[in-house]
Design a protein around this motif. Sequence first.
Motif, short mmCIF file in Angstrom:
data_model
loop_
_atom_site.label_atom_id
_atom_site.label_comp_id
_atom_site.label_asym_id
_atom_site.label_seq_id
_atom_site.Cartn_x
_atom_site.Cartn_y
_atom_site.Cartn_z
N LYS A 31 -2.14 0.26 -4.21
CA LYS A 31 -3.50 0.34 -3.67
C LYS A 31 -4.53 -0.05 -4.73
N LYS B 175 0.82 -1.23 0.00
CA LYS B 175 0.00 0.00 0.00
C LYS B 175 0.85 1.27 0.00
N VAL B 176 2.10 1.19 -0.43
CA VAL B 176 2.96 2.37 -0.34
C VAL B 176 2.68 3.40 -1.42
N ASN B 177 1.99 3.02 -2.49
CA ASN B 177 1.67 4.01 -3.51
C ASN B 177 0.30 3.69 -4.12
N PHE B 178 -0.17 4.58 -4.97
CA PHE B 178 -1.51 4.40 -5.54
C PHE B 178 -1.59 3.20 -6.48
#
Length: 104
Positions: free
Chosen positions: A41, A35-38
């Motif tokens: 996600k 979940k560190v970037n879009f």
Amino acid sequence: MALAVLGICYTWYYNIQYFQHAVDPSFANFFADAKVNFAGKSLSADLLVVVITFFAFYIPDAIKLKIKYWWVLIPLTFIIAVAFTFPLYLYLRANAIEKQGRIG
């Protein structure tokens, strides 16, 4: 069945790479790193919808077709990958339909 094998090999190749190279290799960090970037996600959201749709279809279908041990696919989806359990279910489903066709 070949797609189930591909699903487990392809996904777990990268899982093993992660756990070998991560600074703190734990499942909690694995999901946090996803979940560190879009982009991560987006892929997680996409996969969640696929898993929910799979369960909504396959659970009543497996019960109707009287597929033995269908419930094992639920934990395997989270332990291994939906890329493994979805094609495996389709294989089990085809076998059940074929078996019912021969009997009935």
